[in-house]
Write a protein that holds these residues in place. Sequence first.
Motif, PDB file in Angstrom:
ATOM      1  N   VAL A   9       0.845  -1.195   0.000  1.00  0.00           N
ATOM      2  CA  VAL A   9       0.000   0.000   0.000  1.00  0.00           C
ATOM      3  C   VAL A   9       0.882   1.247   0.000  1.00  0.00           C
ATOM      4  O   VAL A   9       2.052   1.210   0.399  1.00  0.00           O
ATOM      5  N   ASP A  10       0.317   2.361  -0.447  1.00  0.00           N
ATOM      6  CA  ASP A  10       1.098   3.593  -0.572  1.00  0.00           C
ATOM      7  C   ASP A  10       1.705   4.020   0.762  1.00  0.00           C
ATOM      8  O   ASP A  10       2.827   4.531   0.809  1.00  0.00           O
ATOM      9  N   GLU A  11       0.980   3.828   1.847  1.00  0.00           N
ATOM     10  CA  GLU A  11       1.510   4.198   3.164  1.00  0.00           C
ATOM     11  C   GLU A  11       2.794   3.434   3.473  1.00  0.00           C
ATOM     12  O   GLU A  11       3.754   3.985   4.020  1.00  0.00           O
ATOM     13  N   GLU A  12       2.797   2.151   3.095  1.00  0.00           N
ATOM     14  CA  GLU A  12       3.992   1.342   3.351  1.00  0.00           C
ATOM     15  C   GLU A  12       5.140   1.747   2.430  1.00  0.00           C
ATOM     16  O   GLU A  12       6.311   1.706   2.824  1.00  0.00           O
ATOM     17  N   LYS A  13       4.840   2.159   1.199  1.00  0.00           N
ATOM     18  CA  LYS A  13       5.889   2.683   0.321  1.00  0.00           C
ATOM     19  C   LYS A  13       6.537   3.923   0.941  1.00  0.00           C
ATOM     20  O   LYS A  13       7.767   4.068   0.927  1.00  0.00           O
ATOM     21  N   VAL A  14       5.702   4.800   1.469  1.00  0.00           N
ATOM     22  CA  VAL A  14       6.227   6.002   2.127  1.00  0.00           C
ATOM     23  C   VAL A  14       7.109   5.621   3.305  1.00  0.00           C
ATOM     24  O   VAL A  14       8.212   6.166   3.490  1.00  0.00           O
ATOM     25  N   ASN A  15       6.649   4.659   4.112  1.00  0.00           N
ATOM     26  CA  ASN A  15       7.443   4.217   5.261  1.00  0.00           C
ATOM     27  C   ASN A  15       8.800   3.691   4.818  1.00  0.00           C
ATOM     28  O   ASN A  15       9.829   3.985   5.437  1.00  0.00           O
TER      29      ASN A  15
END
Length: 264
Positions: free
Chosen positions: A122-128
């Motif tokens: 998910v995009d949130e995990e990419k950011v992390n």
Amino acid sequence: MANRYSTSYRMNRIFREDRAALVVPIDHGLVWGRVPALEAPVEVMRRFLPEDITGFMVSTGIVKASEVELARAPAMSRILAIDAFWPTSTPATGTGCLVASVEDAVRMGVDCVKLLLPWNVVDEEKVNYCQRIGTVVSEASKWHIPVMVEPVFLNTPRSPEIIEKELEVARVGYDLGADIIKITFPGPDATAKLCAELDIPVVVAGGPLSGDSASTLRDVKDAIEAGAQGVVVGRKVWQRPPEEAAEVIAEMARITRTSFTRRW
């Protein structure tokens, strides 16, 4: 003009002038637990220490358990996996985290730290992940320790489309400041393309056991001739019968010397 890595102590322990790196990874338990044929990772390390390899990819626990063996084999480089992702079987809901710090790596005397860069998350995990890698790169620069980044699409068949996407994610890793890119062998043409585009060493991973030993050796030769500065091959070696594994690793070692051209 000398490359920026030409005088780097740790980079030159990983990458030698006369051959491509031949690294045996034994850190799989960090995300997969008891992997067949790797139930006792330090025993696997002891099996391969006498072979003509250049180093190991390890976890914190393996470093602690193998201090004596590696002190007696100072030429061996060690690449420390400092993050993990659980569960790899469901990347859309999984989570990654750091399991060791750069300071831990320096204290343990390893030569490089390695992080995953999963992209089918998910995009949130990419950011992390991007934030995490950027922070590690910044911290690693204070200690002059290289950072290896591994773009990967977890639990996904490696179709031509996925391979092309992995090359795109490799560029993300490069722009985040990676010193080394590790990528599952995408074929000779894609390897040559990636090596030509990036001015950092690229190493090719073997992936899971598949095919016969001849196909594994052919992939290693193709990767190095395409410009890869090393190979990281574990399951395709130590999951084979011991006699066959010894023959395969010996032939890989020969290839790393005869098919190699230093690019940095």
